[in-house]
Write a protein that holds these residues in place. Structure first.
Motif, PDB file in Angstrom:
ATOM      1  N   PHE A   1     -57.158  -1.175 -16.488  1.00 25.67           N
ATOM      2  CA  PHE A   1     -57.482  -1.726 -15.924  1.00 25.67           C
ATOM      3  C   PHE A   1     -59.202  -0.849 -16.084  1.00 25.67           C
ATOM      4  O   PHE A   1     -58.993   0.047 -16.172  1.00 25.67           O
ATOM      5  CB  PHE A   1     -58.022  -2.019 -14.465  1.00 25.67           C
ATOM      6  CG  PHE A   1     -57.795  -0.048 -13.819  1.00 25.67           C
ATOM      7  CD1 PHE A   1     -58.957   0.156 -13.409  1.00 25.67           C
ATOM      8  CD2 PHE A   1     -57.109   0.503 -13.803  1.00 25.67           C
ATOM      9  CE1 PHE A   1     -59.437   1.296 -12.537  1.00 25.67           C
ATOM     10  CE2 PHE A   1     -56.810   1.501 -13.203  1.00 25.67           C
ATOM     11  CZ  PHE A   1     -58.354   2.561 -12.912  1.00 25.67           C
ATOM     12  N   ILE A   2     -60.348  -1.623 -16.618  1.00 22.10           N
ATOM     13  CA  ILE A   2     -62.096  -0.522 -16.679  1.00 22.10           C
ATOM     14  C   ILE A   2     -62.915  -1.093 -15.946  1.00 22.10           C
ATOM     15  O   ILE A   2     -63.811   0.598 -15.999  1.00 22.10           O
ATOM     16  CB  ILE A   2     -62.038  -2.069 -17.451  1.00 22.10           C
ATOM     17  CG1 ILE A   2     -63.555  -0.945 -18.359  1.00 22.10           C
ATOM     18  CG2 ILE A   2     -62.267  -3.015 -17.113  1.00 22.10           C
ATOM     19  CD1 ILE A   2     -62.987   0.431 -19.526  1.00 22.10           C
ATOM     20  N   VAL A   3     -62.650  -1.538 -15.091  1.00 24.37           N
ATOM     21  CA  VAL A   3     -63.890  -1.707 -13.571  1.00 24.37           C
ATOM     22  C   VAL A   3     -63.301   0.013 -12.235  1.00 24.37           C
ATOM     23  O   VAL A   3     -62.546  -1.456 -11.687  1.00 24.37           O
ATOM     24  CB  VAL A   3     -64.159  -3.160 -13.058  1.00 24.37           C
ATOM     25  CG1 VAL A   3     -65.198  -3.288 -12.090  1.00 24.37           C
ATOM     26  CG2 VAL A   3     -64.788  -3.530 -14.036  1.00 24.37           C
ATOM     27  N   ASP A   4     -63.729   0.126 -11.765  1.00 26.75           N
ATOM     28  CA  ASP A   4     -63.626   1.140 -11.600  1.00 26.75           C
ATOM     29  C   ASP A   4     -63.746   1.398  -9.941  1.00 26.75           C
ATOM     30  O   ASP A   4     -63.223   1.165  -9.207  1.00 26.75           O
ATOM     31  CB  ASP A   4     -63.827   2.677 -11.143  1.00 26.75           C
ATOM     32  CG  ASP A   4     -63.696   3.843  -9.969  1.00 26.75           C
ATOM     33  OD1 ASP A   4     -62.047   3.783  -9.854  1.00 26.75           O
ATOM     34  OD2 ASP A   4     -64.715   4.168  -9.600  1.00 26.75           O
ATOM     35  N   ARG A   5     -65.416   0.444  -9.961  1.00 25.26           N
ATOM     36  CA  ARG A   5     -65.861  -0.381  -8.465  1.00 25.26           C
ATOM     37  C   ARG A   5     -67.165  -0.335  -8.621  1.00 25.26           C
ATOM     38  O   ARG A   5     -67.862   0.092  -9.586  1.00 25.26           O
ATOM     39  CB  ARG A   5     -65.881   0.856  -7.424  1.00 25.26           C
ATOM     40  CG  ARG A   5     -67.309   2.192  -7.843  1.00 25.26           C
ATOM     41  CD  ARG A   5     -67.218   3.733  -6.803  1.00 25.26           C
ATOM     42  NE  ARG A   5     -67.911   4.274  -7.246  1.00 25.26           N
ATOM     43  CZ  ARG A   5     -68.096   5.224  -7.989  1.00 25.26           C
ATOM     44  NH1 ARG A   5     -66.979   5.266  -9.077  1.00 25.26           N
ATOM     45  NH2 ARG A   5     -69.013   6.441  -7.945  1.00 25.26           N
ATOM     46  N   VAL A   6     -67.994  -1.669  -7.977  1.00 27.45           N
ATOM     47  CA  VAL A   6     -69.431  -1.880  -8.103  1.00 27.45           C
ATOM     48  C   VAL A   6     -69.759  -1.652  -6.589  1.00 27.45           C
ATOM     49  O   VAL A   6     -69.559  -1.921  -5.580  1.00 27.45           O
ATOM     50  CB  VAL A   6     -68.947  -3.378  -8.000  1.00 27.45           C
ATOM     51  CG1 VAL A   6     -70.464  -4.306  -8.474  1.00 27.45           C
ATOM     52  CG2 VAL A   6     -68.287  -3.379  -9.413  1.00 27.45           C
ATOM     53  N   LEU A   7     -70.712  -1.013  -7.312  1.00 28.31           N
ATOM     54  CA  LEU A   7     -71.990  -0.729  -6.167  1.00 28.31           C
ATOM     55  C   LEU A   7     -73.460  -1.495  -6.083  1.00 28.31           C
ATOM     56  O   LEU A   7     -73.816  -2.321  -7.542  1.00 28.31           O
ATOM     57  CB  LEU A   7     -73.320   0.053  -5.983  1.00 28.31           C
ATOM     58  CG  LEU A   7     -71.765   1.729  -5.421  1.00 28.31           C
ATOM     59  CD1 LEU A   7     -70.460   1.835  -6.232  1.00 28.31           C
ATOM     60  CD2 LEU A   7     -73.093   3.181  -5.681  1.00 28.31           C
ATOM     61  N   ASN A   8     -73.696  -2.264  -4.660  1.00 25.97           N
ATOM     62  CA  ASN A   8     -74.789  -3.183  -4.698  1.00 25.97           C
ATOM     63  C   ASN A   8     -76.042  -2.555  -4.482  1.00 25.97           C
ATOM     64  O   ASN A   8     -76.089  -0.871  -4.552  1.00 25.97           O
ATOM     65  CB  ASN A   8     -74.930  -4.308  -3.238  1.00 25.97           C
ATOM     66  CG  ASN A   8     -75.140  -3.562  -1.849  1.00 25.97           C
ATOM     67  OD1 ASN A   8     -75.275  -1.707  -1.942  1.00 25.97           O
ATOM     68  ND2 ASN A   8     -74.295  -3.534  -1.060  1.00 25.97           N
ATOM     69  N   GLU A   9     -77.586  -3.008  -4.407  1.00 26.13           N
ATOM     70  CA  GLU A   9     -78.507  -2.765  -4.492  1.00 26.13           C
ATOM     71  C   GLU A   9     -78.647  -1.382  -3.322  1.00 26.13           C
ATOM     72  O   GLU A   9     -79.286  -0.314  -3.902  1.00 26.13           O
ATOM     73  CB  GLU A   9     -79.473  -3.037  -4.532  1.00 26.13           C
ATOM     74  CG  GLU A   9     -80.177  -4.318  -5.377  1.00 26.13           C
ATOM     75  CD  GLU A   9     -81.356  -5.011  -5.354  1.00 26.13           C
ATOM     76  OE1 GLU A   9     -82.237  -4.887  -6.106  1.00 26.13           O
ATOM     77  OE2 GLU A   9     -81.475  -5.536  -5.219  1.00 26.13           O
ATOM     78  N   GLN A  10     -77.999  -1.623  -2.086  1.00 24.74           N
ATOM     79  CA  GLN A  10     -78.327  -0.710  -1.058  1.00 24.74           C
ATOM     80  C   GLN A  10     -76.968   0.217  -0.721  1.00 24.74           C
ATOM     81  O   GLN A  10     -76.667   1.093  -0.554  1.00 24.74           O
ATOM     82  CB  GLN A  10     -77.941  -1.407   0.148  1.00 24.74           C
ATOM     83  CG  GLN A  10     -78.981  -2.659   0.435  1.00 24.74           C
ATOM     84  CD  GLN A  10     -79.116  -3.580  -0.247  1.00 24.74           C
ATOM     85  OE1 GLN A  10     -77.808  -4.041  -0.642  1.00 24.74           O
ATOM     86  NE2 GLN A  10     -80.243  -3.716  -0.589  1.00 24.74           N
ATOM     87  N   ASP A  11     -76.307   0.724  -2.309  1.00 29.82           N
ATOM     88  CA  ASP A  11     -75.775   1.648  -2.518  1.00 29.82           C
ATOM     89  C   ASP A  11     -74.154   1.387  -2.114  1.00 29.82           C
ATOM     90  O   ASP A  11     -73.725   3.120  -1.139  1.00 29.82           O
ATOM     91  CB  ASP A  11     -76.590   2.996  -2.707  1.00 29.82           C
ATOM     92  CG  ASP A  11     -77.819   3.227  -3.702  1.00 29.82           C
ATOM     93  OD1 ASP A  11     -77.173   2.834  -4.540  1.00 29.82           O
ATOM     94  OD2 ASP A  11     -78.341   4.064  -3.300  1.00 29.82           O
ATOM     95  N   GLU A  12     -73.938   0.578  -1.868  1.00 31.33           N
ATOM     96  CA  GLU A  12     -73.088   0.134  -0.520  1.00 31.33           C
ATOM     97  C   GLU A  12     -71.328  -0.066  -2.221  1.00 31.33           C
ATOM     98  O   GLU A  12     -71.696  -1.378  -2.793  1.00 31.33           O
ATOM     99  CB  GLU A  12     -72.671  -0.686   0.242  1.00 31.33           C
ATOM    100  CG  GLU A  12     -74.126  -0.647   1.520  1.00 31.33           C
ATOM    101  CD  GLU A  12     -74.162  -1.632   1.951  1.00 31.33           C
ATOM    102  OE1 GLU A  12     -74.973  -1.524   3.133  1.00 31.33           O
ATOM    103  OE2 GLU A  12     -74.295  -3.183   1.788  1.00 31.33           O
ATOM    104  N   VAL A  13     -70.650   0.431  -1.621  1.00 32.30           N
ATOM    105  CA  VAL A  13     -69.477   0.194  -2.492  1.00 32.30           C
ATOM    106  C   VAL A  13     -68.820  -1.782  -1.810  1.00 32.30           C
ATOM    107  O   VAL A  13     -68.159  -2.119  -1.011  1.00 32.30           O
ATOM    108  CB  VAL A  13     -67.976   0.552  -2.446  1.00 32.30           C
ATOM    109  CG1 VAL A  13     -66.812   0.209  -3.366  1.00 32.30           C
ATOM    110  CG2 VAL A  13     -68.830   2.344  -3.037  1.00 32.30           C
TER     111      VAL A  13
END
Length: 888
Positions: A614-626
């Motif tokens: 896998f290549i994507v560990d995590r995604v955050l939004n503009e509010q820095d929320e995972v």
């Protein structure tokens, strides 16, 4: 007095008529007016950004380029510049500027020209969010009423902040933060006064006033902005004069990429679009953190490209890109016509002799380099050097060390004689490509061959580095994930693994002798041969794997059976339709991608578990929320109560399984803390609650995995005793340069050297490299002896060891210091037995004729070569430590 009264009455009537008109217009358009309350919760479209695990920017995707900023993050001078040119009385008016409106009305009444602007910043904000840009009276009326509403809803600072982040400024940049990056490659606090004035002048007509499309228009508009700023005493006279004199130096800049990984960026883009949809993925400001480390990725890219350059130089120079003018030297030496006939072409400049310097520079600025290759024009050729001109107007010298390799390419199998002078290769007027290597300029060319390199973490499948080709700008085809190529001898460890599941051991003796088998269907005999065609007769399986003996692999496949072998290979994630159902499978006729292959090798590295890359560990939004956290499947040998066999693993007691689950949970939490969080990610203040970890499927026993991994260390270090004349090398002996005993490795070469491979691993990383041509029918050929290179060359037929291994070795040289040396620990269920190296039977000797070997308990030899007491050491923790003389 009567005249004055009549005038007063007319004024009053006009006033009330105006009021009534405004009221009437309001009621007429109010149902069409949008709700400006949405500005309180406005969400500006921002691009998706992709980062390495350590917080370096890889790429960004999105139609609109925007870098949202708070008002206090913007330089005061930048704010004042916009106010000076767009709305001087912004902090004084209620949303509309009556003076400005009267001025515009006067112009319209007198000339019918609607080009005169009178919009305040508040009105522009209303138009940008809710209205079109068409110049119509009704749109203007709506704009006025919306401006009043906005002024009631928001503070002046809030309005100005929204405006400066929303305004379109050309070249898909929206807001001042993006404009500073696009036009000048800077952050807003790095802008100079003249650059600030250029950006402040863009809102009027961003497509025609931007400094990239029209420097002259941009300069005129900049000067107007500076004049306004001086008129209201925002800047001093000296600053004003200095800014006016500054040249226009803008050029188009992309995002501030700090880690080059375009193939990874494209993989992430595809996954994000698949998960969230294109519109959402590109506009919600997601920050995607990948699993790669920037330094490892850089090392991978450098290793792959340098290896391709080396291959290209071995096979000769294909000639100049173009001929700009005919030179006397070219006519005297026959260069390039006689030496490089395929480069014959008409000169770019038709006139005889060298053109003006400015003409050459103008030509070079229009040429494209690629990666670290720079276009250059040869000016002067000396005996053993040449002066060339770069597009930067810099003249550099190509010394003989950077030229002597360039004998002419003839075919993939043949090269011309070595050049004896620079004039044998170059002539004035040639358009060539050059690069810097070890601070020396070097003649170069775009590599003709292709390559791929991928590294993964065997414990969880996280991709640590990935390069899908020489250049993404040249080809977006990702050879790591998309190119299925024959794997050659890289398949053998899996064939040997299948054999160990039967009655074979690493000490089993096989006959390394030629095979001749008649094929009734083909009407010919099948004669698989060793490469090189050397046969050792009776040989232990460990040695046969380390030496990559083809005929032994065929005999093992026959012993195991094709169907059973294919079933076993499928355990490693290989698709059945990629595995041919014939004996060529044992020699590597299966076609796999580098990612599939390295995933299979990771099974040996982690104790028998099939992890999912896998290549994507995590995604955050503009509010820095995972909003997304990848939960990898984890290889955990400690989580199993026994590793004797798959059947025994399946029969584990419930209490033991509970202990295993706790071990797995603790391991998962440790890995999350040490590997997932990027060092430079200030956005995440606290770790999210860890989810329940998932145990990867154990597809082979830990004993099987260990035995193959241990045998592959012999591919690196060989065996025997060189002092006694019995020493031998494995095919990966060049890896000894790393001076580590925890590396297992295997070479791979297909027929006619069309594909070359090298795969190697430790417990911390598994890496596979591939080199070949995109045209699968083209051979990598051979390099003939090069008189100019002496011993500093690699002549001979291209192979896994010669062609693919150097890139792997270069990469590992840079990254292995990050991983502590940790030899794989022998699992329970193994016995360490001293055997006779010639027969594979037990031995009581302690000299060069014997050594320790590992066996699954119950498969140890029961006979020994001499009349002595059988010596079997059961060691569940680690391999017995023999004397140095007993090491393979």
């Amino acid at each position: 007095m009567s005249w004055v009264k009549k005038l007063l009455i007319v004024c009053l009537v006009g006033f009330f008529a105006g009021i009534l008109t405004i009221v009437a217009m309001y009621f007429y358009v109010r149902n069409d007016l949008p709700d400006v309350a949405t500005l309180k919760e406005v969400k500006l479209q921002t691009p998706m950004q992709v980062y390495t695990a350590d917080g370096q920017l890889i790429s960004q995707f999105g139609e609109k380029r925007r870098i949202p900023l708070k008002l206090d993050e913007m330089p005061p001078l930048l704010i004042q510049a916009f106010l000076a040119i767009e709305d001087t009385r912004f902090y004084e008016h209620p949303g509309i500027d009556i003076i400005g409106i009267m001025r515009a009305v006067t112009v319209v009444a007198s000339s019918g020209d609607f080009s005169q602007g009178a919009s305040t910043i508040t009105q522009q904000l209303a138009r940008n969010f809710f209205l079109s840009r068409e110049k119509k009276i009704m749109r203007k009326i709506k704009e006025v009423f919306l401006a009043f509403r906005i002024e009631q809803l928001l503070s002046k600072d809030e309005i100005l902040e929204l405006y400066l982040n929303k305004i379109e400024l050309g070249h898909r940049s929206f807001g001042v933060g993006a404009a500073a990056q696009v036009y000048f490659g800077k952050t807003v606090d790095e802008l100079t006064l003249d650059e600030i004035a250029i950006i402040a002048g863009l809102p009027k007509a961003p497509s025609t006033l931007n400094p990239i499309r029209s420097p002259a228009n941009a300069k005129n508009r900049r000067d107007i902005v500076l004049t306004r700023m001086r008129a209201i005493n925002v800047i001093s006279e000296q600053d004003y004069r200095t800014a006016l004199a500054a040249p226009i130096t803008s050029k188009l800049h992309g995002a501030q990429i700090t880690a080059s990984a375009p193939y990874i960026a494209e993989m992430v883009r595809q996954q994000m679009v698949e998960r969230y949809g294109e519109e959402t993925a590109y506009s919600e400001g997601y920050r995607v953190y990948t699993t790669i480390h920037s330094q490892h990725q850089h090392a991978a890219k450098q290793a792959l490209q340098q290896n391709l350059y080396n291959y290209d130089e071995r096979h000769g120079y294909r000639g100049a890109v173009a001929k700009l003018w005919k030179s006397e030297l070219a006519e005297q030496t026959g260069t390039p016509e006689d030496t490089y006939p395929e480069q014959e072409q008409q000169p770019v400049f038709t006139e005889e002799g060298r053109p003006e310097h400015a003409e050459i520079i103008n030509y070079l600025t229009k040429q494209q380099g690629i990666e670290d290759l720079f276009p250059a024009v040869v000016l002067t050729v000396y005996n053993n050097s040449a002066d060339v001109l770069l597009a930067s107007d810099q003249i550099v010298t190509l010394e003989w060390d950077g030229l002597k390799w360039a004998r002419a390419f003839i075919t993939d199998e043949r090269q011309a004689v070595a050049p004896k002078s620079a004039a044998a290769t170059l002539a004035p007027g040639m358009h060539i490509l050059v690069r810097q290597q070890d601070e020396q300029w070097r003649l170069s060319q775009v590599p003709a061959a292709s390559s791929a390199l991928v590294a993964i973490n065997p414990e969880n499948g996280a991709i640590q580095a990935l390069v899908g080709g020489y250049s993404f700008s040249q080809s977006q085809f990702n050879r790591v994930t998309q190119a299925k190529r024959q794997v050659g001898s890289n398949i053998k460890p899996f064939i040997y693994s299948a054999a160990l599941e039967q009655d074979y051991t690493l000490a089993s003796i096989m006959n390394d002798a030629p095979i001749h088998q008649w094929d009734d269907n083909a009407g010919i005999a099948w004669r698989p041969r060793n490469s090189p065609p050397v046969y050792d007769g009776p040989i232990r399986i460990r040695e046969a794997l380390a030496k990559s003996k083809n005929v032994v692999s065929v005999r093992l496949l026959r012993g195991v059976g094709i169907d059973e072998s294919i079933r076993h290979l499928q355990r490693f994630g290989f698709a059945a339709n990629d595995l041919p159902r014939n004996e060529t499978l044992s020699l590597g006729s299966a076609s796999l991608t580098p990612l599939e292959l390295v995933t299979g090798y990771a099974v040996f590295a982690n104790g028998g578990f099939l992890v999912t890359p896998f290549i994507v560990d995590r995604v955050l939004n503009e509010q820095d929320e995972v909003i997304y956290q990848h939960l990898p499947e984890i290889a955990c040998t400690e989580c199993q109560t026994t590793a004797a066999s798959d059947d025994e693993l399946a029969a584990a007691e419930p209490e033991q399984a509970g202990d295993s689950e706790q071990q797995l949970y603790e391991l998962f939490n440790t890995m999350q803390q040490t590997e997932s969080a990027p060092a430079d990610d200030p956005g995440v203040e606290s770790e999210p609650e860890p989810a329940t970890p998932i145990l990867a499927e154990q597809v082979i026993s830990s004993q099987n995995a260990f035995l193959i991994a241990d045998a592959l260390t012999s591919s690196v270090w060989g065996g025997g005793d060189w002092a006694k004349g019995t020493g031998w090398n494995g095919t990966a002996w060049r890896v000894q340069r790393l001076k580590r005993r925890d590396i297992s490795a295997k070479t791979g070469t297909t027929n006619d050297s069309k594909d070359t491979w090298f795969s190697g691993f430790t417990t911390a990383t598994a890496v596979t490299t591939w080199v070949g041509f995109d045209d699968a029918n083209r051979s990598l050929g051979r390099a003939q002896w090069h008189a100019n290179m002496g011993q500093d060359q690699s002549a001979g037929t291209e192979s896994g060891a010669r062609t693919a291994l150097p890139a792997w070795l270069d990469y590992m040289t840079k990254v292995l210091p990050d991983y502590e040396q940790q030899p794989m620990q022998a699992p329970t269920g193994l016995a360490s037995v001293r055997i006779d190296l010639a027969s594979g039977l037990l031995s009581r000797s302690t000299d060069h004729t014997s050594s320790f070997e590992y066996f699954k308990i119950g498969t140890e030899p029961t006979q020994y070569s001499q009349n002595s007491v059988q010596q079997i050491h059961f060691d569940n923790d680690k391999k017995a430590e023999p004397d140095e003389s007993e090491l393979f």
